[in-house]
Write an enzyme that holds these catalytic residues in place. Structure first.
Site, PDB file in Angstrom:
ATOM      1  N   HIS A 191      57.628   8.892  89.357  1.00 54.89           N
ATOM      2  CA  HIS A 191      58.921   9.386  89.666  1.00 54.89           C
ATOM      3  C   HIS A 191      59.178   8.744  91.119  1.00 54.89           C
ATOM      4  O   HIS A 191      60.541   8.363  91.202  1.00 54.89           O
ATOM      5  CB  HIS A 191      59.287  10.854  89.988  1.00 54.89           C
ATOM      6  CG  HIS A 191      59.476  11.556  88.700  1.00 54.89           C
ATOM      7  ND1 HIS A 191      58.327  11.843  87.779  1.00 54.89           N
ATOM      8  CD2 HIS A 191      60.474  11.585  87.971  1.00 54.89           C
ATOM      9  CE1 HIS A 191      58.844  12.448  86.539  1.00 54.89           C
ATOM     10  NE2 HIS A 191      59.828  12.026  86.632  1.00 54.89           N
ATOM     11  N   GLU A 439      60.566  13.857  73.737  1.00 54.22           N
ATOM     12  CA  GLU A 439      59.561  13.021  74.801  1.00 54.22           C
ATOM     13  C   GLU A 439      58.090  13.787  74.464  1.00 54.22           C
ATOM     14  O   GLU A 439      56.979  13.155  74.760  1.00 54.22           O
ATOM     15  CB  GLU A 439      59.825  13.305  76.137  1.00 54.22           C
ATOM     16  CG  GLU A 439      60.372  14.672  76.500  1.00 54.22           C
ATOM     17  CD  GLU A 439      60.686  14.811  77.961  1.00 54.22           C
ATOM     18  OE1 GLU A 439      60.630  13.778  78.633  1.00 54.22           O
ATOM     19  OE2 GLU A 439      61.366  15.862  78.468  1.00 54.22           O
ATOM     20  N   ASP A 463      57.764   9.876  78.881  1.00 53.72           N
ATOM     21  CA  ASP A 463      56.957  10.961  78.299  1.00 53.72           C
ATOM     22  C   ASP A 463      56.357  10.429  77.233  1.00 53.72           C
ATOM     23  O   ASP A 463      55.309  10.715  76.977  1.00 53.72           O
ATOM     24  CB  ASP A 463      57.518  12.297  78.696  1.00 53.72           C
ATOM     25  CG  ASP A 463      57.489  12.913  80.048  1.00 53.72           C
ATOM     26  OD1 ASP A 463      56.279  12.655  80.633  1.00 53.72           O
ATOM     27  OD2 ASP A 463      58.442  13.377  80.728  1.00 53.72           O
ATOM     28  N   CYS A 510      66.788   7.587  77.476  1.00 53.95           N
ATOM     29  CA  CYS A 510      66.843   7.487  78.900  1.00 53.95           C
ATOM     30  C   CYS A 510      65.728   7.200  79.630  1.00 53.95           C
ATOM     31  O   CYS A 510      65.625   7.394  80.740  1.00 53.95           O
ATOM     32  CB  CYS A 510      67.759   8.950  78.999  1.00 53.95           C
ATOM     33  SG  CYS A 510      66.504  10.408  78.846  1.00 53.95           S
TER      34      CYS A 510
HETATM   35  C1  PEP Z   1      61.611  10.543  80.254  1.00 50.99           C
HETATM   36  O1  PEP Z   1      60.432  11.225  80.093  1.00 50.99           O
HETATM   37  O2  PEP Z   1      61.534   9.514  79.566  1.00 50.99           O
HETATM   38  C2  PEP Z   1      62.648  10.945  81.142  1.00 50.99           C
HETATM   39  C3  PEP Z   1      63.747  10.230  81.049  1.00 50.99           C
HETATM   40  O3  PEP Z   1      62.281  11.979  81.809  1.00 50.99           O
HETATM   41  P1  PEP Z   1      61.541  12.038  83.324  1.00 50.99           P
HETATM   42  O4  PEP Z   1      61.099  10.523  83.547  1.00 50.99           O
HETATM   43  O5  PEP Z   1      62.472  12.512  84.285  1.00 50.99           O
HETATM   44  O6  PEP Z   1      60.112  12.725  82.666  1.00 50.99           O
HETATM   45 MG    MG Z   2      60.478  13.314  80.637  1.00 49.02          MG
END
Ligand code: PEP
Ligand code: MG
Length: 590
Positions: A191, A439, A463, A510
């Protein structure tokens, strides 16, 4: 000159001065205090304890009211540690008898406890160590006398050097902008990396020895294209990078000029280039770069950065602010995704052997139905038509980490319940499209069963890749496996996109790969037309899209399916992209 190698997590070039973020878990410098300084140091320690207790009491009251007494109890336990004569006595003795600074004494106490607790397998005792570390972190933030980022000793653009950049840490330091980031841990989709990308800040992670070697004020170069870092570079290297940096800035300026153009492929097809955001500032950035909607609002950042816990009204207000700042188009609010690498003390504090496979996301939300309902209600209320204009915000509600059909049914049941409650209370709200994130591999495999239950799908490739490859997205040691361009991942992505297109359910990717030129071209070939990415990437992808045709990308995709390794695929795509769109070379990365 020799470069230090890390993992490229956010492209671009930065040259600046190192600003090392102090880390209580790294031993502080051991300079002994003068006898005359010990009183002052004791006072600083007492003062830090008082401030920490005040904060914890406030947190306790708020969390007890909104989540429950049981979850809030943790903050009382932390107060008890701060009042514990044995803990305080140890720190004080370190200061008075051994003439350590308060910080050094705290560090020593923590090491002592860590050594004692490491000999036990008792989960309860291990939990106490986590509490102690939390308390020590809180105290150290009050004690810290680290060099401030606005110190005259640090002139020039700042490059943050840290073990990791916590999601709750802002990426500006006081009034200073951060020009680049180097961390010793983390991976491409951690993150912290996502935060850096969302601000377009070049970043390299996994440079293991950087904290031992870099000092405040050192010159440092971050090459986010291939994950290289140069510490105190020679004259030629620094000059060459200054030149590259200017080209990078010019390219970004050139691309920014396309913000008002529609996103069209070379075939004239319209694409949705949406933004992933964490807060109002990101929503503004999304608008500024010409994104046509928000494909992912990670609402957990509201909880991670809130001083305590936001109640339904505070959430509603925050969502309204984000809506007002967002570009005119759909705004997709994803419900709380806590756990994994993001924890909130009142919700996800149990230590788990495998946090990414454990109590995360909707799995936590289901266990706190009232708390979860307050978020669903706030989202529904934010979707109510404007009482004066009658205009209805285009909000979509997205649920993360869905694994099974039963979970989808349960989520829909909760949304219905929230609507019923609001009806009974006479509170206005708007109906919103219901979406799920794909995911978890189980959900990707059962996409055909899930599609009839959902209005739209968002593929969380960050994920999905880590779970498909069984390779932690944050662990540099397995980064060679956690690769979105590996053949099995591409096959699963293609299957899900095709299933959604056949069922005529809107589908977006995404995850971070949506903002990477090489993956973007392949996803386009698979039939994806909606991409959600860090705002900083929207101009680049708009430029790239204008060079893509279905015919050429399909040819590339067919060839890619003949390769067996992600390295072959990467190399081939790099060559293809430099032919298709040579001007983007500076922003392309593996
Ligand atoms: C993902 O897992 O691709 C996603 C967009 O969610 P995050 O990165 O917040 O886990
Ligand atoms: Mg995710």
């Amino acid at each position: 000159m020799e470069a230090k190698r890390g993992i490229s997590v956010s492209p671009g070039i930065a040259v600046g001065v190192a600003y090392c973020i102090e880390d209580i878990f790294v031993p502080p410098q051991l300079e002994l205090l003068d006898q005359s300084e010990t009183c002052h140091e004791l006072e600083r320690f007492e003062d830090a304890c008082r401030k920490a207790i005040e904060e914890l009491r406030h947190l306790h009251a708020k969390v007890a009211k909104q989540v429950g007494e049981e979850e809030a109890a943790i903050f009382n336990a932390h107060v008890a540690i701060l009042q514990d004569p044995s803990f305080k006595g140890k720190v004080r003795r370190g200061i008075v008898e051994d003439r350590l600074s308060a910080m050094a004494s705290l560090h020593r106490v923590m090491n002592e406890y860590t050594a004692i607790f490491s000999q036990t397998n008792d989960a309860y005792l291990k939990e106490r160590l986590t509490d102690l570390r939390d308390v020590i972190l809180r105290l150290s933030s009050h004690l810290s006398e680290a060099l401030k980022p606005d110190s005259p000793a640090l002139s020039g653009p700042l490059i943050v050097v840290a073990r990791e950049v916590l999601p709750s840490q802002a990426l500006t330091l006081g009034d200073r902008e951060v020009a680049g980031i180097v961390t010793s841990s983390g991976g491409q989709t951690s993150h912290a990396a996502i935060l850096a990308r969302s601000r377009g800040i070049p970043a390299v992670a996994g440079v293991t020895d950087i904290l031992n070697e870099a000092r405040n004020g050192d010159t440092i170069i971050v090459d986010g294209r291939d994950g290289h870092v140069f510490l105190n570079p020679d004259f030629e290297t620094e000059n060459a990078y200054h030149k590259l940096q200017r080209e990078f800035v010019n390219l970004k300026d050139y691309l920014a000029a396309n913000r008002d153009q529609p996103a069209l492929s070379a075939d004239g097809e319209t694409l949705q280039l949406w933004a992933n955001i964490n807060n109002v500032a990101d929503a503004e950035a999304a608008k500024a770069v010409g994104a046509t909607g928000i494909g992912l609002f990670r609402t957990e950042y509201l909880f991670l950065t809130h001083p305590d816990v936001p109640d339904e009204e505070e959430q509603l207000e925050a969502y309204r602010q984000v809506l007002a700042a967002s570009p005119p188009g759909p705004v997709t609010l994803r419900t709380l995704d806590i756990g994994g690498d993001k924890s909130i003390p009142y919700l996800s504090r149990q230590r788990e052997a495998n946090p990414f496979l454990g109590w995360r996301s909707i799995r936590i939300s289901f266990e706190h139905p009232d708390f979860f309902l307050s978020q669903i209600r706030a989202i529904l209320r934010a979707s109510a038509p404007d009482p004066t204009t009658g205009e209805k915000p285009q909000i979509r509600m997205l649920f993360p980490m869905v694994s099974t059909y039963s979970e989808v049914r349960k989520l829909k049941g909760l949304v219905k319940k929230a609507c019923r409650q609001l009806d009974e209370e006479g509170i206005p709200y708007g109906e919103v499209p219901f979406g799920i994130m794909i995911e978890v591999p189980a959900a990707a495999i059962s996409i055909h069963q899930l599609l009839p239950e959902t209005d739209f799908v968002s593929i969380g490739s960050n994920d999905l890749v880590q779970y498909l490859m069984a390779a932690d997205r944050d662990n540099p040691k397995v980064a060679h496996l956690c690769q979105p361009l590996s053949p099995p991942v591409l096959k699963v992505l293609c299957d899900v996109i095709e299933a959604c297109n056949i069922a005529r359910k809107p589908v977006t990717v995404c995850g971070e790969m949506a903002g990477s030129p090489r993956s973007f071209a392949l996803l386009y070939a698979m039939g994806l037309r909606s991409f959600s990415m860090s705002p900083a990437f929207v101009p680049t992808m708009k430029e790239l899209a204008s060079h893509l045709t279905q015919e050429r990308t399909s040819r590339i995709w067919r060839q890619v399916q003949c390769f067996r390794t992600h390295a072959q695929i990467n190399k081939y795509l790099e060559e293809q992209l430099s032919e298709i769109c040579p001007s983007l070379k500076l922003l392309d990365s593996a």
